[in-house]
Design a protein around this motif. Structure first.
Motif, PDB file in Angstrom:
ATOM      1  N   VAL A  57       0.857  -1.195   0.000  1.00 15.45           N
ATOM      2  CA  VAL A  57       0.000   0.000   0.000  1.00 15.45           C
ATOM      3  C   VAL A  57       0.891   1.243   0.000  1.00 15.45           C
ATOM      4  O   VAL A  57       1.877   1.299   0.724  1.00 15.45           O
ATOM      5  CB  VAL A  57      -0.918  -0.006   1.241  1.00 15.45           C
ATOM      6  CG1 VAL A  57      -1.701   1.295   1.348  1.00 15.45           C
ATOM      7  CG2 VAL A  57      -1.879  -1.184   1.180  1.00 15.45           C
ATOM      8  N   GLY A  58       0.557   2.188  -0.845  1.00 14.81           N
ATOM      9  CA  GLY A  58       1.324   3.432  -0.926  1.00 14.81           C
ATOM     10  C   GLY A  58       2.209   3.499  -2.157  1.00 14.81           C
ATOM     11  O   GLY A  58       2.636   4.574  -2.562  1.00 14.81           O
TER      12      GLY A  58
ATOM     13  N   SER B 169       3.334   3.416  -6.121  1.00 14.20           N
ATOM     14  CA  SER B 169       2.771   3.817  -7.421  1.00 14.20           C
ATOM     15  C   SER B 169       3.721   3.357  -8.514  1.00 14.20           C
ATOM     16  O   SER B 169       4.881   3.768  -8.503  1.00 14.20           O
ATOM     17  CB  SER B 169       2.643   5.346  -7.508  1.00 14.20           C
ATOM     18  OG  SER B 169       1.744   5.811  -6.565  1.00 14.20           O
TER      19      SER B 169
ATOM     20  N   ARG C  18      -1.859   3.237  -8.626  1.00 14.68           N
ATOM     21  CA  ARG C  18      -1.651   3.682  -7.243  1.00 14.68           C
ATOM     22  C   ARG C  18      -2.235   2.636  -6.289  1.00 14.68           C
ATOM     23  O   ARG C  18      -3.412   2.318  -6.389  1.00 14.68           O
ATOM     24  CB  ARG C  18      -2.343   5.023  -7.004  1.00 14.68           C
ATOM     25  CG  ARG C  18      -1.671   6.155  -7.714  1.00 14.68           C
ATOM     26  CD  ARG C  18      -2.490   7.435  -7.591  1.00 14.68           C
ATOM     27  NE  ARG C  18      -1.728   8.564  -8.072  1.00 14.68           N
ATOM     28  CZ  ARG C  18      -1.532   8.841  -9.359  1.00 14.68           C
ATOM     29  NH1 ARG C  18      -2.074   8.064 -10.283  1.00 14.68           N
ATOM     30  NH2 ARG C  18      -0.808   9.875  -9.713  1.00 14.68           N
ATOM     31  N   TYR C  19      -1.411   2.154  -5.373  1.00 16.04           N
ATOM     32  CA  TYR C  19      -1.847   1.120  -4.434  1.00 16.04           C
ATOM     33  C   TYR C  19      -2.535   1.807  -3.257  1.00 16.04           C
ATOM     34  O   TYR C  19      -1.931   2.094  -2.247  1.00 16.04           O
ATOM     35  CB  TYR C  19      -0.634   0.317  -3.965  1.00 16.04           C
ATOM     36  CG  TYR C  19      -0.953  -1.072  -3.461  1.00 16.04           C
ATOM     37  CD1 TYR C  19      -1.988  -1.297  -2.574  1.00 16.04           C
ATOM     38  CD2 TYR C  19      -0.202  -2.160  -3.885  1.00 16.04           C
ATOM     39  CE1 TYR C  19      -2.275  -2.564  -2.128  1.00 16.04           C
ATOM     40  CE2 TYR C  19      -0.475  -3.437  -3.447  1.00 16.04           C
ATOM     41  CZ  TYR C  19      -1.511  -3.633  -2.571  1.00 16.04           C
ATOM     42  OH  TYR C  19      -1.799  -4.891  -2.119  1.00 16.04           O
ATOM     43  N   GLY C  20      -3.804   2.048  -3.418  1.00 18.90           N
ATOM     44  CA  GLY C  20      -4.583   2.737  -2.387  1.00 18.90           C
ATOM     45  C   GLY C  20      -5.522   1.781  -1.659  1.00 18.90           C
ATOM     46  O   GLY C  20      -5.426   0.557  -1.809  1.00 18.90           O
TER      47      GLY C  20
END
Lengths: 455, 308
Positions: free
Chosen positions: B246-247, B249, B273-275
């Protein structure tokens, strides 16, 4: 004098006949209620028949199985219901599909308001009892019909000596082994298949198959899924009774904690213990682990096919169990009455629909989620890519646990108990933050608090 | 004598008007009414119809050569570009099919130009890198289709779902008169005008989306910052060699998002984007297969999705 006596005798006879007639009429009228009272359920009478000139409007709530694409399942289910209503034109079935995250909450609210659906099918939940408005369904089956289900499957659904839920299907948890690497000396496949194996035998076997660069066993999850599997191995896959009382004692929880410590210290598994599951799939598929588990119904099929692709000969084994059972988690169909009771014939109609749906839903779950049908007669329709021996382990319904999986008495709260109370305690223990003693005490204390105040 | 002059004047008027008609006629319909298929032949086709075709192609920005009236290789290339824009088979032959499609398209464009703007509703842009078109949609209904140029095979346009994050005017040069910047995490990409109108309808850019200046100028005021832009096209499968968290890109994250979506676990927008949406999709996948639902794309997730 004689004729007067004769008249009196005749009058008495007429009176007795009228009295008996009234008694008989009254008996017929109140029979259903007497029957229901004798059975302890005033609102049911399975002997009452539905009438073709009466319309039955039935509410069916469905939480479809968690699948990436639910559309085909829904389509098939609608076909099943259409077939039923075509055969029973006076039945109207209104189906409501509950969203993933709200299913239990919506049922809980409906139960509190006294307006639950007539039938509720949650394709992912093993909960069998939802409170006083639930109708026992076993009573509507004949002895012959009941023989369609194995005894163990019925046992999972028994609450207070009554079967409240109709078993539909079972989701197995199994262990997959690499037949080339898995060559233990102390436990043969045939022995394990026939008699099962204990946790101690399992630990010994994985130590035997350990080689340099090859682990004996990798767990798929050291989280709550693994803990649930361990609870099942010790024969009691729920922590709370349906009345809210904890099922487990501190001593039993200490036994589980001890078993985990033995596994985590075994050189046959990866380390550190809290991250044993990190590369489980790659390790197994790269032939660096002889066994993997617990493997659920979806992963079993995926991993089986993938194993064959990479040149592994896979084999399905049961998970170790202290009581000789297999880890099969039941899925049930449950029926409710509403607070404004709609009568015996409506309840009978509900039971009729449930009876029709149970095998159909079993085949539906088998097709889309690789579930094992709960009814014995449907087992030969299992269409899975496993070898006959592995399929026998996968679908060993006769060894189903005698207890269902459930983590709390309230439908909406059960999963939350697990999520907020049990899983964090287990995580702390696995991470090494808690000792076994702290884990056992902590979990019971948190459960007691949660039962009083909510999770 | 007077009658003679009057007769001569009348004849002159009639002749002039006839001449005017003869001269005006080709401008309106020569190219569209002539039944001859125009194509590269030996000897080369010549005539006013070829001249008319070249004029139209030049006007549309597909032809850069002189209006010679000779169907040469440059004219054939221009016809091929036109065919690509019209979504017709590209064979360099200007025939009845092309005439009809061009007439409809030009008519549509003239109507579109007259339109005041999109109706109220959710606006989004869809760019098809195969068809080389930019489609403006309002509430998922097509409002207008523009031709565009997309990235060359060596510098492909970023396939995925993006947002407009920047608007500006008069960047000049190759960027034309308007710029609509996209939130692609691994480079500066946008939709802009051009000083090479002939490249429209081809794969010619360094990855940006080129439009005719008049088109991008028309669209510019309608598009607010935040508008969703989907770039559709083939997405080459790239290996993901290490776990994603997470977080992050990156293109690898976008690959993960696309594969998650294919597998039925919707990660929201495939924007690299790992959101939270991507993490939730990963958790669902993990729970589905009985793994620990961490939301992080660890090796197990990559193996399950065939990325590792």
């Amino acid at each position: 004098m004689r004729s007067r006596n004769r008249r009196q005798t005749r009058a008495r006879l007429v009176f007795i006949l009228i009295f008996l007639g009234l008694l008989l009429y009254g008996g017929v009228q109140i029979f259903p209620y007497c029957y229901a009272i004798l059975k302890g359920q005033y609102y049911i009478n399975p002997r009452v028949q539905t009438r073709s000139d009466e319309v039955y409007q039935l509410e069916l709530w469905v939480k479809l199985p968690s699948l990436p694409n639910q559309a085909p399942v829904r389509e098939k289910l609608e076909q099943i219901i259409s077939s039923f209503t075509a055969a029973h034109p006076n039945f109207q079935v209104n189906t409501t599909y509950l969203p993933e995250v709200q299913a239990m909450e919506r049922l809980q609210l409906a139960l509190e308001k006294g307006t639950p659906p007539d039938l509720f099918f949650h394709a992912d939940s093993s909960q069998t009892y939802y409170g006083d408005l639930q109708i026992p369904l076993e009573i509507y089956l004949t002895k012959e019909e009941k023989l369609a289900w194995p005894e163990g499957v019925w046992k999972q659904a028994i609450i207070d000596k009554q079967v409240y839920a109709l078993p539909v299907a079972l989701y197995p948890r199994i262990m997959l082994v690499n037949s080339e690497l898995w060559q233990p000396t102390t436990c043969s496949h045939s022995d394990v298949l026939a008699n099962g194996w204990t946790w101690e035998q399992f630990l010994q076997c994985i130590a035997e198959v350990k080689q340099e660069k090859v682990y004996g066993f990798v767990p798929t999850s050291v989280g709550d899924a693994f803990f649930a599997g361990m609870l099942a191995a010790w024969g009691e896959p729920k922590l709370l009774h349906h009345d809210g009382e904890p099922t487990w004692s501190a001593e039993q929880l200490l036994q589980l904690a001890e078993a985990w410590l033995q596994l985590s210290q075994n050189p046959a598994v990866p380390s550190p213990p809290a991250q044993m599951d990190r590369d489980c799939l790659a390790l197994f598929l790269n032939k660096r682990a002889a066994a993997i588990g617990p493997v659920n119904h979806h992963l079993a099929k995926w991993l089986w096919e993938k194993s064959l692709q990479v040149g592994i000969t896979p084999s399905i084994w049961p998970l170790p169990n202290q009581t000789g059972h297999s880890d099969l988690r039941g899925i049930y169909l449950v029926a409710f009455r509403q607070a404004d009771y709609k009568g015996h014939r409506h309840t009978k109609a509900t039971a009729q629909l449930a009876h029709y749906l149970a095998p159909e839903l079993a085949l539906l779950l088998q097709e889309f989620a690789y579930a094992v049908p709960a009814q014995l007669s449907l087992l030969d329709r299992l269409d899975l890519p496993y070898t006959a021996e592995s399929l026998a382990v996968y679908a060993d319904v006769a060894k189903a646990l005698p207890t269902s999986y459930s983590y709390g008495p309230e439908p909406g709260m059960a999963e939350k108990h697990w999520q907020h109370t049990i899983a964090p305690a287990w995580d702390r223990f696995v991470q090494g933050e808690w000792t076994a003693q702290e884990f056992a005490e902590g979990i019971l204390l948190d459960l007691a608090r949660a039962t009083i105040a909510g999770p | 004598m007077k009658h003679l002059w009057l007769s001569l004047l009348l004849c002159a008027i009639v002749f002039t008007s006839l001449t005017a008609q003869v001269q005006a006629a080709p401008l309106q319909c020569n190219c569209l009414e002539d039944n001859r298929d125009l194509q590269l032949t030996a000897p080369a086709q010549t005539g006013p119809d070829v001249e008319e075709l070249q004029t139209i192609l030049k006007e549309l920005g597909y032809y850069e050569g002189e209006i010679s009236g000779i169907f040469d290789e440059a004219t054939q290339l221009a016809v091929e570009r036109l065919q690509a824009w019209l979504r017709l088979p590209v064979n360099g032959v200007f025939g009845a099919q092309e005439k009809e499609a061009l007439t409809i398209s030009l008519a549509h464009e003239s109507i579109g130009t007259a339109s005041p703007g999109p109706p109220p509703g959710e606006l989004r842009i869809e760019i098809d890198t195969e068809k080389k078109t930019l489609t403006l949609l309002v509430d998922d209904q097509v409002f207008k289709v523009y031709p565009c140029a997309v990235g060359k095979p060596s510098t492909k346009s970023p396939v995925g779902e993006w947002r407009i994050i920047q608007k500006s005017t008069n960047w000049g040069g190759g960027f034309g008169t308007r710029w609509l910047g996209l939130n692609v995490p691994w480079g500066i990409y946008g939709i802009h005008g051009t000083n090479k109108p002939n490249s429209i309808g081809t794969a010619a850019s360094a990855g940006c989306i080129r439009m005719h200046n008049r088109d991008v100028e028309e669209m510019y005021p309608w598009i607010p910052v935040g508008t969703r832009v989907s770039i559709i096209g083939p997405f080459p499968r790239i290996p993901v060699n290490s776990p994603l968290r997470v977080g992050q890109s990156s293109k690898e994250v976008q690959m993960l998002q696309l594969v998650l979506r294919e597998a039925g676990f919707n990660p929201g927008y495939t924007d690299g984007r790992y959101g939270p949406d991507t993490a939730a999709a990963v958790s669902r996948l993990q729970a589905f297969y009985g793994l620990r639902p961490t939301g992080q794309a660890d090796n197990n997730v990559l193996v399950l999705l065939g990325l590792h």
